[in-house]
Design an enzyme around this catalytic site. Structure first.
Site, PDB file in Angstrom:
ATOM      1  CB  SER A   1      -0.644   0.465   1.251  1.00 28.16           C
ATOM      2  OG  SER A   1      -1.864  -0.715   1.526  1.00 28.16           O
TER       3      SER A   1
HETATM    4  N1  SAH Z   1      -0.872  -4.735   4.217  1.00 29.84           N
HETATM    5  C1  SAH Z   1      -0.693  -4.640   2.762  1.00 29.84           C
HETATM    6  C2  SAH Z   1      -0.592  -4.835   1.799  1.00 29.84           C
HETATM    7  C3  SAH Z   1      -1.676  -6.040   1.093  1.00 29.84           C
HETATM    8  S1  SAH Z   1      -2.472  -6.132  -0.631  1.00 29.84           S
HETATM    9  C4  SAH Z   1       1.078  -3.561   2.574  1.00 29.84           C
HETATM   10  O1  SAH Z   1       0.961  -3.192   4.004  1.00 29.84           O
HETATM   11  O2  SAH Z   1       0.814  -3.164   1.967  1.00 29.84           O
HETATM   12  C5  SAH Z   1      -3.818  -6.910   0.146  1.00 29.84           C
HETATM   13  C6  SAH Z   1      -3.855  -8.550   0.485  1.00 29.84           C
HETATM   14  O3  SAH Z   1      -5.034  -8.988   0.765  1.00 29.84           O
HETATM   15  C7  SAH Z   1      -3.375  -9.618  -0.992  1.00 29.84           C
HETATM   16  O4  SAH Z   1      -2.200 -10.022  -0.422  1.00 29.84           O
HETATM   17  C8  SAH Z   1      -4.239 -11.010  -0.345  1.00 29.84           C
HETATM   18  O5  SAH Z   1      -4.042 -11.866  -0.642  1.00 29.84           O
HETATM   19  C9  SAH Z   1      -5.302 -10.314   1.113  1.00 29.84           C
HETATM   20  N2  SAH Z   1      -6.415 -11.266   0.817  1.00 29.84           N
HETATM   21  C10 SAH Z   1      -7.492 -10.539   0.263  1.00 29.84           C
HETATM   22  N3  SAH Z   1      -8.278 -11.217  -0.220  1.00 29.84           N
HETATM   23  C11 SAH Z   1      -7.675 -11.804   1.659  1.00 29.84           C
HETATM   24  C12 SAH Z   1      -8.861 -12.291   2.461  1.00 29.84           C
HETATM   25  N4  SAH Z   1      -9.734 -12.901   2.141  1.00 29.84           N
HETATM   26  N5  SAH Z   1      -8.275 -12.985   3.897  1.00 29.84           N
HETATM   27  C13 SAH Z   1      -6.963 -12.574   4.287  1.00 29.84           C
HETATM   28  N6  SAH Z   1      -6.251 -11.921   3.157  1.00 29.84           N
HETATM   29  C14 SAH Z   1      -6.693 -11.312   2.022  1.00 29.84           C
END
Ligand code: SAH
Length: 208
Positions: free
Chosen positions: A58
């Site tokens: 992010s």
């Molecule tokens: N928090 C991260 C951003 C991750 S992007 C940062 O610090 O930059 C979002 C993430 O959510 C992805 O890795 C994706 O695989 C995960 N995701 C999507 N649906 C999900 C679910 N139902 N349970 C757990 N993770 C999920």
């Protein structure tokens, strides 16, 4: 300190981030540890970057904004859905007492563990599973943050939220665009407000 970090913090302040604990957390967590080699020179740019498996790290502003929007007091427990590379989880672990962060993709869950090891954040618990179901064992939470956007906030998150707690989640609005939604739990109801438009990867069910 790296001048790029100082620059980034100045920019975040200019963008309206004022919570000193949140700013200190972004100062403390080295974002370069979470980005792929080819993006290292952009590690402190205020932009989202691709990670593996089609996911993203992010934008620092969004991480700061969402963390601030939780309005955490002292001694607070937080749940994050979507660990990804683990950057937001590390920032949360600097401001919350206990953090549970769930990821549904095994490869990313393992990668986050590697990325985070040297930071030794003993209050951060990484979980592999489908975050749509939340994580009942850690409940109730003062805050729940989703890093992936769905059509609606799952009921499990609402159930696992403490009274007085807040959920910050990207949600698809009736017009099809995504916006950050805040849900506040009071003794009687859930109060919803809509913050800014955002672009998060989709919330998916099941593990992979
Ligand atoms: N928090 C991260 C951003 C991750 S992007 C940062 O610090 O930059 C979002 C993430 O959510 C992805 O890795 C994706 O695989 C995960 N995701 C999507 N649906 C999900 C679910 N139902 N349970 C757990 N993770 C999920």
């Amino acid at each position: 300190m790296d001048t790029r970090v100082i620059q980034l913090l100045m920019e975040l302040r200019k963008q309206g981030i004022s919570d000193t604990r949140v700013l200190a957390a972004l100062e403390r967590v080295p974002r370069e540890q979470f980005v792929a080699e080819q993006f290292l020179k952009h590690a402190y740019d205020n932009i989202a970057l691709p990670i593996t498996q089609g996911q993203t790290i992010s934008q620092p502003y969004v991480v700061a904004y969402m963390t601030e929007a939780l309005q955490l007091g002292d001694r607070m427990k937080v749940l994050e859905i979507g660990t990804g590379c683990g950057y937001q989880a590390a920032v949360l672990a600097c401001v919350a007492t206990e953090v549970y962060s769930i990821e549904r993709l095994r490869g990313l869950h393992d990668k986050a563990r590697d990325n985070l090891r040297s930071l030794r954040l003993a209050n951060l618990h990484l979980l592999f599973g489908d975050g749509m179901a939340g994580y009942a064992k850690g409940a109730p939470y003062a805050g729940i943050i989703a890093a992936a956007g769905g059509d609606a906030v799952p009921q499990a998150w609402i159930e696992q939220l403490a009274v007085g707690g807040r959920i910050i989640a990207p949600t698809v609005m009736p017009d099809g665009a995504q916006a950050l939604v805040v849900l506040e739990k009071t003794a009687r109801e859930m109060k919803q407000s809509v913050l800014e438009p955002v672009h998060f990867v989709p919330l998916k069910s099941g593990i992979a």
